[in-house]
Each structure stands twice: as C-alpha cells, then as structure tokens.
Design an enzyme around this catalytic site. Structure first.
Site, PDB file in Angstrom:
ATOM      1  N   THR A  49       6.053  14.305  -4.875  1.00 28.19           N
ATOM      2  CA  THR A  49       5.290  13.469  -5.901  1.00 28.19           C
ATOM      3  C   THR A  49       6.477  12.694  -6.585  1.00 28.19           C
ATOM      4  O   THR A  49       7.806  12.878  -6.302  1.00 28.19           O
ATOM      5  CB  THR A  49       4.307  14.162  -6.613  1.00 28.19           C
ATOM      6  N   CYS A  50       6.116  12.134  -7.587  1.00 32.44           N
ATOM      7  CA  CYS A  50       7.129  11.558  -8.553  1.00 32.44           C
ATOM      8  C   CYS A  50       7.657  12.570  -9.371  1.00 32.44           C
ATOM      9  O   CYS A  50       9.116  12.084  -9.952  1.00 32.44           O
ATOM     10  CB  CYS A  50       6.311  10.453  -9.762  1.00 32.44           C
ATOM     11  N   GLY A 190       1.031   0.875  -3.486  1.00 34.14           N
ATOM     12  CA  GLY A 190       0.845   2.177  -2.890  1.00 34.14           C
ATOM     13  C   GLY A 190      -0.299   3.073  -3.703  1.00 34.14           C
ATOM     14  O   GLY A 190      -0.958   2.454  -4.507  1.00 34.14           O
ATOM     15  N   THR A 191      -0.377   4.252  -3.517  1.00 31.81           N
ATOM     16  CA  THR A 191      -1.133   5.099  -4.233  1.00 31.81           C
ATOM     17  C   THR A 191      -0.944   5.154  -5.791  1.00 31.81           C
ATOM     18  O   THR A 191      -1.984   4.927  -6.455  1.00 31.81           O
ATOM     19  CB  THR A 191      -1.176   6.481  -3.664  1.00 31.81           C
TER      20      THR A 191
END
Length: 430
Positions: A49-50, A190-191
């Site tokens: 994830t980020c 993207g997401t």
C-alpha cells in the site's frame, strides 16, 4: 508450519525508504512467486500500500524463511542489507496473526482506523488466489482478517474517527477543496485515483469539475463511465494543471512527475493545493517551498495522524482484535490436537476389539450376556485410562503448550503418525 510476516511500514521506516520498497501490482506478483520458490515456504501473500510492504508466508523454518524473504525484499528495494534490517519488522505465529488482524482493522494505519486498508487486504488475497500462491492456511487467516475489519466498522463508531487517507488529505489541503468553483485534476487512474474521485463526489463536488489524466487514456476513460468525470490525455497534463486549483496525484511512477519548474509554470503566482498520495512520491517535496503552494503528502499526513486523539471506539476495536486473535489461535490449536485425540481413541478401540476377540476365542462357552459384560468391562477400562490425557489435552487448547502436549501424547502412546495424518485429512475435507 507457521505463519510469518516480514515487512516495513510508516511506523518502521521513513518515507524515502518506503519509496524504494514500494511495489506495483506486477512487482508484488513477481515477488510473491519468488518467495514461494525459496526453501521452507509453502504459501505467500504480499500486501503493498502507500504506507506498507508486507510479505506473509506459511513457513516450515523461521530463520531460513526470514533470511530468504529479507534478501528478496532488500534486493527489490535496492537497499544494503544492514540499512534494510534497521527498518524491517518480523512477526511470527501469534504475533503475525495479531499484526494482520490489526492491519485489516485499520489500527496500524497512518490514519488510525481508516477503512481503505480493508480493500487493500482483500485485493492482496484475491491476487494471491488468482496466482495460486495462497493455500488453506493463509486463506483462512486472511478471510478472518477481512471479517474482523468489517466487524470493527460495523460494531463501533470508528468511521467517525477514521477517514481514508484521501479524506484526511483533502481536509489538510484547505478550504479550497470545498469551494463551489474549485477545479480538480486527478493524475492517475488506479485504485487510489478511483477512491479520490469517489471521495470528491461524495463531498458534493460536481463531476464536470473533475479531470482525470493517465498515461493510458483508456484507464482514465473508465472513470468517466463510472463517475461521469472528464478524461484528458497525458500529453495535455500541463494545460490541465494550469487550469486546476487542486491536484491529486497517485500515478505510481518511479520518479517525480511534478517538479518545481512544472508547478511554477502552471501556477504562475496563483494559489494551488497539491495532494500527493503516491508512493514513491509524485511531487518533489521542494514544491512545498513555492509561494502560494500548499503541498500535502504522506509525510504531512503521518504527522497529522501522530497528533490524533484516541477515542473509546479505538479501544473497542482493539478489544475486538484481541478477542479474535485468541479465538483464531484456539481454533488453530484444536485443529492440530483433535487428530491426536481421535487417533488415541481409535487405538484404544482397536485394542479392546482385539482383546475381546482373544477372550471369546479362548472361552467359546460364554453366554451372550457374559460376552456383553466382558465387552463393557474392556470399554470401561479403556475409557478410564485415556480419560485424563484427553481431558488434559483439551484444556491446553487455549494455551501455547497445546501443540507440545499433543506431540508428547502421540509419542507417549506410540501413535501411528499416518493415523493422525489420516484424521487431519478427513477433517480438512469437511
């Protein structure tokens, strides 16, 4: 076999280190397969994830698996092993279960309690299932983690305390976000970009004020069909940036997409807010020094999160996680212990049947009632002999000694391991 997680997050590593370790979808899939090819590992799931990169495995040997997984992750990040070890964490068995449940519930997130991580954990599991890197152990663990995450949001008021990273970033970007004529440019499709667009619309932003730019135009156009926003080609990025009041960037590029020269040329002295949700970062941190520019990136968000007050809802979610960890581990221990108990009782039954046959062959004149009495006597003796061991092993299911006791029980009574395994296989099919 045991569950092991090797990873790093915003809590263990600075953003610049996380940038090196960040994985896109293809890299995460490749790493998951490489991990599965190493000795001692039978299953793998990668969460990227980020603000975290974590590799979960079902491993036969702790030290060997940690060594191989750490080597692969360090090589991917291009980090010296010494520097890498300083920022990595390792959790094993109970601690690994507790860590994943905490991650899925948002209790380990940069924005405490945020719900976005739940979808990211789900995506990681779905990817592992599609790539056939996950088996029964990690599948059960991740499914339970997803249920716990949902339960935390359903049973507590954590949603009031826990906005997504996008919401927190928009709040930090200033009043311009909610102004009626603000124009938004979303870089990426993207997401995270989809979440950003959805969050803007939920806040009341009209779709025609949102532009989406992506290197692959079709992906940007997909958001048009979903949300009714406008898609622009990547070649027009500078033109759109010059007309935007707020930039939300989440491209997944390996270098800066927006440097000082590009932003200065677009701003031309006016005020702009830039929300950088990418890892690696899309916006050069030096952009924040430009007059009139407000830059909110993951470093800013992590500092805001560090000052957030804990609430009773957070304690309630943590209580749910603690309870679910105990339940999961108890079930796991029981799944190992039950076959041993069943095998012990099967052995006792076989001995009773053998002795009964021997007695009846030596005493052929026994009446039916006498044969029944002998049979009952033999069963009572067998039950009394195995009663204490089986009760004790059930009592130990909730504790870490359970597995050790089960192994000792099997060894003490010379149980056939193939019989124990057969019971386990039957249980797995049910």
């Amino acid at each position: 076999m045991s569950v092991l997680v090797v990873g790093m997050s915003h809590k263990s590593a600075p953003i610049d280190v996380l940038e090196h370790a960040a994985l896109d979808v293809d890299s995460a899939v490749k790493l998951s397969h490489l991990v599965l090819e190493t000795p001692f590992v039978s299953e793998s799931v990668v969460i990227s994830t980020c603000n975290r990169v974590e590799i979960y495995v079902e491993a036969e040997r702790f030290h060997g698996a940690v060594e191989e997984i750490s080597r692969l992750l360090a090589e991917h990040a291009g980090l010296d092993r010494v520097d890498f070890v300083r920022h990595v964490y390792v959790h094993f068995d109970e601690a690994a279960v507790a860590h994943l449940f905490g991650v899925a519930s948002g209790m380990d997130s940069m924005i405490l309690g945020e719900s976005q991580i739940l979808g990211q954990v789900r995506d990681a599991l779905h990817t592992a299932q599609a790539e056939s890197t996950v088996g029964s152990v990690l599948n059960a663990l991740f499914q339970q983690a997803l249920r716990i995450g949902k339960r935390g949001h359903a049973e507590t008021g954590i949603d009031r305390l826990a906005p997504s990273i996008v919401t927190a970033g928009l709040d930090a970007a200033g009043a311009v976000v909610d102004a009626p004529d603000t124009r938004f440019l979303v870089a990426g499709a993207g997401t995270m970009a989809s979440l950003a667009v959805r969050t803007l619309i939920d806040r009341g932003v009209e779709p025609h004020r949102i532009m989406v730019a992506n290197r692959t135009y079709q992906r940007a156009y997909n958001l048009v069909a979903t949300f009714g926003v406008s898609a622009v080609r990547w070649q027009a990025l500078d033109v759109e940036l010059a007309g935007a009041d707020v930039l939300i960037s989440c491209t997944g590029a390996n270098g800066f997409v927006f440097d000082t020269a590009r932003v200065e040329a677009a701003a031309q002295g006016r005020s702009m807010s830039l929300l950088d949700l990418a890892l690696p970062r899309d916006v050069d941190p030096a952009v924040g020094d430009i007059e009139g520019i407000t830059l909110v990136d993951l470093i800013v968000l992590s500092q805001l999160s560090a000052n957030a007050e804990l609430a009773a809802d957070v304690d309630q979610v943590r209580s749910i996680v603690d309870s679910e960890v105990r339940t999961f581990l108890a079930a796991k221990a029981a799944s190992h212990i039950t076959p041993t108990v069943v095998a012990l009782r099967t052995m006792a039954t076989d001995i009773v049947a053998s002795e009964q046959a021997r007695i009846e062959s030596r005493l052929p004149n026994l009446t039916d009632d006498e044969r029944a009495d002998v049979r009952k006597a033999l069963h009572r003796v067998a039950e009394k002999l195995i009663h204490s061991p089986t009760v004790r092993v059930q009592q130990l299911i909730d504790g870490p000694a359970g597995l050790t006791y089960a192994d000792a029980l099997a060894d003490l009574f010379a149980l056939d391991q193939s019989a124990v395994d057969a019971v386990t296989q039957v249980g797995d099919k049910s």
